[in-house]
Enzyme design. Sequence first.
Site, PDB file in Angstrom:
ATOM      1  N   ALA A   1     -69.587  -3.401 -29.509  1.00 20.18           N
ATOM      2  CA  ALA A   1     -68.453  -3.951 -30.277  1.00 20.18           C
ATOM      3  C   ALA A   1     -67.225  -4.064 -29.388  1.00 20.18           C
ATOM      4  O   ALA A   1     -66.480  -5.051 -29.442  1.00 20.18           O
ATOM      5  CB  ALA A   1     -68.163  -3.069 -31.492  1.00 20.18           C
TER       6      ALA A   1
ATOM      7  N   ILE B   1     -75.767  -1.932 -13.383  1.00 20.72           N
ATOM      8  CA  ILE B   1     -75.187  -1.772 -12.045  1.00 20.72           C
ATOM      9  C   ILE B   1     -75.262  -0.295 -11.676  1.00 20.72           C
ATOM     10  O   ILE B   1     -74.993   0.575 -12.515  1.00 20.72           O
ATOM     11  CB  ILE B   1     -73.702  -2.233 -12.048  1.00 20.72           C
TER      12      ILE B   1
ATOM     13  N   GLY C   1     -59.285   1.712 -13.874  1.00 23.49           N
ATOM     14  CA  GLY C   1     -60.574   2.269 -13.432  1.00 23.49           C
ATOM     15  C   GLY C   1     -60.855   1.916 -11.985  1.00 23.49           C
ATOM     16  O   GLY C   1     -61.983   1.565 -11.618  1.00 23.49           O
TER      17      GLY C   1
ATOM     18  N   TYR D   1     -69.995   0.592 -28.040  1.00 19.27           N
ATOM     19  CA  TYR D   1     -69.832  -0.054 -26.728  1.00 19.27           C
ATOM     20  C   TYR D   1     -69.972  -1.579 -26.851  1.00 19.27           C
ATOM     21  O   TYR D   1     -69.147  -2.349 -26.329  1.00 19.27           O
ATOM     22  CB  TYR D   1     -70.878   0.517 -25.772  1.00 19.27           C
TER      23      TYR D   1
ATOM     24  N   SER E   1     -69.814  -6.717 -20.645  1.00 23.51           N
ATOM     25  CA  SER E   1     -71.132  -6.110 -20.390  1.00 23.51           C
ATOM     26  C   SER E   1     -72.210  -6.974 -21.027  1.00 23.51           C
ATOM     27  O   SER E   1     -71.982  -7.628 -22.055  1.00 23.51           O
ATOM     28  CB  SER E   1     -71.207  -4.709 -20.997  1.00 23.51           C
TER      29      SER E   1
ATOM     30  N   ASP F   1     -54.262   8.181 -19.025  1.00 21.33           N
ATOM     31  CA  ASP F   1     -55.379   8.143 -19.982  1.00 21.33           C
ATOM     32  C   ASP F   1     -55.154   6.936 -20.883  1.00 21.33           C
ATOM     33  O   ASP F   1     -54.348   6.983 -21.813  1.00 21.33           O
ATOM     34  CB  ASP F   1     -55.411   9.438 -20.800  1.00 21.33           C
TER      35      ASP F   1
ATOM     36  N   ARG G   1     -63.300   4.353  -8.607  1.00 25.22           N
ATOM     37  CA  ARG G   1     -64.742   4.554  -8.392  1.00 25.22           C
ATOM     38  C   ARG G   1     -65.542   3.416  -9.025  1.00 25.22           C
ATOM     39  O   ARG G   1     -65.002   2.604  -9.785  1.00 25.22           O
ATOM     40  CB  ARG G   1     -65.199   5.900  -8.941  1.00 25.22           C
TER      41      ARG G   1
ATOM     42  N   LYS H   1     -67.112  -4.467 -26.153  1.00 26.88           N
ATOM     43  CA  LYS H   1     -67.267  -5.532 -25.149  1.00 26.88           C
ATOM     44  C   LYS H   1     -67.262  -6.918 -25.804  1.00 26.88           C
ATOM     45  O   LYS H   1     -66.747  -7.877 -25.231  1.00 26.88           O
ATOM     46  CB  LYS H   1     -68.549  -5.308 -24.337  1.00 26.88           C
TER      47      LYS H   1
HETATM   48  P1  NAD Z   1     -67.605   4.280 -13.883  1.00 23.75           P
HETATM   49  O1  NAD Z   1     -67.892   5.325 -14.897  1.00 23.75           O
HETATM   50  O2  NAD Z   1     -67.807   4.598 -12.458  1.00 23.75           O
HETATM   51  O3  NAD Z   1     -66.113   3.740 -14.036  1.00 23.75           O
HETATM   52  C1  NAD Z   1     -65.403   3.804 -15.222  1.00 23.75           C
HETATM   53  C2  NAD Z   1     -63.939   3.884 -14.902  1.00 23.75           C
HETATM   54  O4  NAD Z   1     -63.189   3.960 -16.113  1.00 23.75           O
HETATM   55  C3  NAD Z   1     -63.589   5.137 -14.084  1.00 23.75           C
HETATM   56  O5  NAD Z   1     -62.774   4.768 -12.990  1.00 23.75           O
HETATM   57  C4  NAD Z   1     -62.799   6.009 -15.069  1.00 23.75           C
HETATM   58  O6  NAD Z   1     -61.796   6.769 -14.455  1.00 23.75           O
HETATM   59  C5  NAD Z   1     -62.169   4.960 -15.973  1.00 23.75           C
HETATM   60  N1  NAD Z   1     -61.838   5.536 -17.271  1.00 23.75           N
HETATM   61  C6  NAD Z   1     -62.679   6.096 -18.164  1.00 23.75           C
HETATM   62  N2  NAD Z   1     -61.978   6.563 -19.226  1.00 23.75           N
HETATM   63  C7  NAD Z   1     -60.677   6.280 -18.989  1.00 23.75           C
HETATM   64  C8  NAD Z   1     -59.472   6.525 -19.689  1.00 23.75           C
HETATM   65  N3  NAD Z   1     -59.469   7.159 -20.872  1.00 23.75           N
HETATM   66  N4  NAD Z   1     -58.314   6.121 -19.146  1.00 23.75           N
HETATM   67  C9  NAD Z   1     -58.300   5.488 -17.953  1.00 23.75           C
HETATM   68  N5  NAD Z   1     -59.399   5.221 -17.231  1.00 23.75           N
HETATM   69  C10 NAD Z   1     -60.584   5.618 -17.749  1.00 23.75           C
HETATM   70  O7  NAD Z   1     -68.491   3.044 -14.326  1.00 23.75           O
HETATM   71  P2  NAD Z   1     -68.518   1.536 -13.854  1.00 23.75           P
HETATM   72  O8  NAD Z   1     -69.914   1.112 -13.969  1.00 23.75           O
HETATM   73  O9  NAD Z   1     -67.820   1.327 -12.574  1.00 23.75           O
HETATM   74  O10 NAD Z   1     -67.715   0.827 -15.041  1.00 23.75           O
HETATM   75  C11 NAD Z   1     -66.699  -0.129 -14.807  1.00 23.75           C
HETATM   76  C12 NAD Z   1     -66.733  -1.145 -15.931  1.00 23.75           C
HETATM   77  O11 NAD Z   1     -67.957  -1.890 -15.874  1.00 23.75           O
HETATM   78  C13 NAD Z   1     -66.676  -0.531 -17.336  1.00 23.75           C
HETATM   79  O12 NAD Z   1     -65.828  -1.299 -18.157  1.00 23.75           O
HETATM   80  C14 NAD Z   1     -68.107  -0.659 -17.811  1.00 23.75           C
HETATM   81  O13 NAD Z   1     -68.180  -0.736 -19.218  1.00 23.75           O
HETATM   82  C15 NAD Z   1     -68.534  -1.936 -17.148  1.00 23.75           C
HETATM   83  N6  NAD Z   1     -69.977  -2.121 -17.017  1.00 23.75           N
HETATM   84  C16 NAD Z   1     -70.725  -1.260 -16.271  1.00 23.75           C
HETATM   85  C17 NAD Z   1     -72.104  -1.464 -16.199  1.00 23.75           C
HETATM   86  C18 NAD Z   1     -73.012  -0.565 -15.390  1.00 23.75           C
HETATM   87  O14 NAD Z   1     -74.240  -0.700 -15.507  1.00 23.75           O
HETATM   88  N7  NAD Z   1     -72.484   0.327 -14.565  1.00 23.75           N
HETATM   89  C19 NAD Z   1     -72.696  -2.524 -16.878  1.00 23.75           C
HETATM   90  C20 NAD Z   1     -71.892  -3.375 -17.623  1.00 23.75           C
HETATM   91  C21 NAD Z   1     -70.537  -3.168 -17.686  1.00 23.75           C
END
Ligand code: NAD
Length: 251
Positions: free
Chosen positions: A160, A191, A15, A158, A145, A66, A18, A162
């Site tokens: 479960a 975030i 990931g 989600y 998370s 994926d 972005r 995490k």
């Molecule tokens: P985001 O949606 O920008 O990033 C998610 C990333 O996961 C993307 O780069 C996407 O390409 C990748 N992804 C999704 N499905 C995929 C798949 N099947 N195969 C490969 N890659 C895949 O969101 P983010 O906020 O940057 O999330 C990053 C991490 O932080 C995640 O694990 C999310 O659960 C965690 N998180 C985010 C928040 C928040 O508030 N944004 C809070 C707590 C935890």
Amino acid sequence: MLNFDFSGKNIVITGGIRGIGYSVAKLFSSYSSNIVLGYRSDHDLAESVESEFSLGNSKVKALCADLSSQDECDRFMKESLSFLSGIDIFVHCCGIRQDAPASMMKNDSWNKVIDVNLNSAFYCSRIAVKKMLKKRFGRIVFISSVSASVGGPGQSNYAASKSGIEGLMRVMSREFADRNVTVNCVSPGLIDTDMSKDINKSMREFYLSVIPMKKFGQPEDVASAVAFLSSDQSSYVTGQILKVNGGMDVS
Ligand code: NAD
């Protein structure tokens, strides 16, 4: 003085093009490290991020996979390790949400979220750690998370996934501790990324009312915590959850 140095380190970030993953990659790339950025589908963005970080001697590759399937996790890690010729740091950032009340949760949504968020963490880190154990050095950071400990309504899948990551991290940290491989989690609160942009105005106001700092965090706030747990300076820190949440969850 506390100076991080990731130059020459081989780093895989799922990931990574972005949101939080991008900020983590940006921070590492400023130290001339070699990085594989996992992504699922946006080829144009992947190409532009790859060229943004390909500076000086750094080797950087955006790799499409994926990660909801084990075969793809295996291929992704195999190609990553071959491109980098090794691995020092693995950061598992990929994740999705598919919220619904538990009583209405479809099997597909349950399985997909567990596959992308949790199973891929196990399949990928299992491969990474074999190299790290041989080298007697490694850093694994999983992104968990606040949902794992707070359990937001609608997030059974989600939360479960995490909570599962946190359990996986605890076991791995103990299994690998005597070989200088540390395993930790960073647990973000709310975030500002694509993942949180669908939160409506009233929910956003509710969350702001329960975050002591009264603001959402930025991806860079999470990246700094990941950098610490990936650094030489955190060599005696393993099995921990570093919370980056503006004081939201102090349990
Ligand atoms: P985001 O949606 O920008 O990033 C998610 C990333 O996961 C993307 O780069 C996407 O390409 C990748 N992804 C999704 N499905 C995929 C798949 N099947 N195969 C490969 N890659 C895949 O969101 P983010 O906020 O940057 O999330 C990053 C991490 O932080 C995640 O694990 C999310 O659960 C965690 N998180 C985010 C928040 C928040 O508030 N944004 C809070 C707590 C935890």
